[in-house]
Write an enzyme that holds these catalytic residues in place. Structure first.
Site, mmCIF file in Angstrom:
data_model
loop_
_atom_site.group_PDB
_atom_site.id
_atom_site.type_symbol
_atom_site.label_atom_id
_atom_site.label_comp_id
_atom_site.label_asym_id
_atom_site.label_seq_id
_atom_site.Cartn_x
_atom_site.Cartn_y
_atom_site.Cartn_z
ATOM 1 N N ARG A 72 -5.133 -8.202 -9.642
ATOM 2 C CA ARG A 72 -6.184 -8.945 -10.339
ATOM 3 C C ARG A 72 -6.575 -8.165 -11.570
ATOM 4 N NH1 ARG A 72 -9.551 -12.741 -7.197
ATOM 5 N NH2 ARG A 72 -11.213 -12.393 -8.697
ATOM 6 N N GLY A 125 0.776 -1.240 0.000
ATOM 7 C CA GLY A 125 0.000 0.000 0.000
ATOM 8 C C GLY A 125 0.800 1.279 0.000
ATOM 9 N N SER A 126 2.058 1.233 -0.480
ATOM 10 C CA SER A 126 2.836 2.475 -0.453
ATOM 11 C C SER A 126 2.308 3.486 -1.475
ATOM 12 C CB SER A 126 4.327 2.205 -0.670
ATOM 13 O OG SER A 126 4.584 1.814 -1.994
ATOM 14 N N ASN A 127 1.781 3.022 -2.585
ATOM 15 C CA ASN A 127 1.188 3.975 -3.539
ATOM 16 C C ASN A 127 -0.099 4.574 -2.978
ATOM 17 O OD1 ASN A 127 2.614 4.343 -6.239
ATOM 18 N ND2 ASN A 127 2.813 2.128 -5.890
ATOM 19 N N GLY A 150 -7.433 -5.009 -21.316
ATOM 20 C CA GLY A 150 -6.201 -5.799 -21.441
ATOM 21 C C GLY A 150 -5.372 -5.750 -20.172
ATOM 22 N N HIS A 206 1.933 1.033 -13.099
ATOM 23 C CA HIS A 206 2.702 -0.164 -13.449
ATOM 24 C C HIS A 206 4.193 0.178 -13.354
ATOM 25 C CE1 HIS A 206 3.464 -4.022 -15.242
ATOM 26 N NE2 HIS A 206 4.343 -3.444 -16.036
#
Ligand code: GAR
Length: 202
Positions: free
Chosen positions: A93, A15-17, A145, A111
């Site tokens: 997911r 959870g750092s973001n 995607g 990402h």
């Protein structure tokens, strides 16, 4: 005064973001409020980090139930919290098309590579093992995607000779914590449109 956007953050781990986004909201740099954190992993440290900040945090386990049922529960929680945007922050997911259609161009992901290179798992290791000299991170809108949606913002990181994949991942993570709040700020405060798959800010 800018109106406050209500965000839901979906995560699976540390959870750092999430913390970077929450801190940027608290500082007023992102005109939004995180109204819910959801994890598919009950033991995700990110849940505790949310609760410490007084943000409602729930585990909705994905294991052992059909994907449609799991997503129905996540969508219901997000809707009940009144969130209009969904931020994926280490959410491991893939979302189904029906989930994505529920929040058109309102689902954002980060990402840890310069997409379209190295989508999927362990992107930092993929990039390091490939021998690229520059990697980084990408904030993008989510489509059906895997890590393939329109790019909002990227930040680059040089790869050094003595890097390990882990050291590189740490330097990329520092840039993720800058990139995600910056991308959200852009999306929420500036007029933008999609031209093909290009996100164009005015
Ligand atoms: C981050 O490096 C994020 O980019 C990555 O998971 C990590 C989560 O860290 N996401 C993906 O690989 C998605 N394809 P965090 O829980 O500390 O934010």
């Amino acid at each position: 005064m800018e109106s406050m956007t209500r965000l839901a953050v979906l995560l699976s781990g540390r959870g750092s973001n999430f913390v970077a986004i929450a801190d940027a909201c608290a500082r007023g740099e992102v005109p939004a409020e995180i109204v819910l954190v959801v994890s598919n992993k009950p033991d995700a440290p990110g849940l505790e980090r949310a609760r410490e900040r007084g943000i409602p945090a729930v585990a909705i386990p994905g294991k052992g139930i059909p994907r449609e049922e799991h997503e129905r529960l996540v969508i219901a929680a997000v809707a009940e919290a009144g969130a209009g945007w969904v931020c994926l922050a280490g959410y491991m997911r893939l979302l189904s098309p029906s989930f994505i259609e529920r929040f058109p161009q309102r689902i954002v992901n980060i990402h840890p590579a310069l997409l379209p290179s190295f989508p999927g798992l362990e992107a930092q290791h993929q990039a390091w093992a490939h021998g690229v000299k520059v990697s980084g991170c990408t904030v993008h809108l989510v489509d059906t995607g895997c890590d393939s949606g329109p790019i909002v913002l990227q930040r680059s990181v040089s790869v050094r000779n003595d890097d390990t994949a882990e050291i590189l991942a740490d330097r990329i993570l520092e840039q993720e914590h800058v990139a995600y709040p910056a991308a959200l700020r852009m999306l929420l405060t500036r007029p933008w449109r999609l031209e093909g798959r290009r996100v164009v800010f005015e």
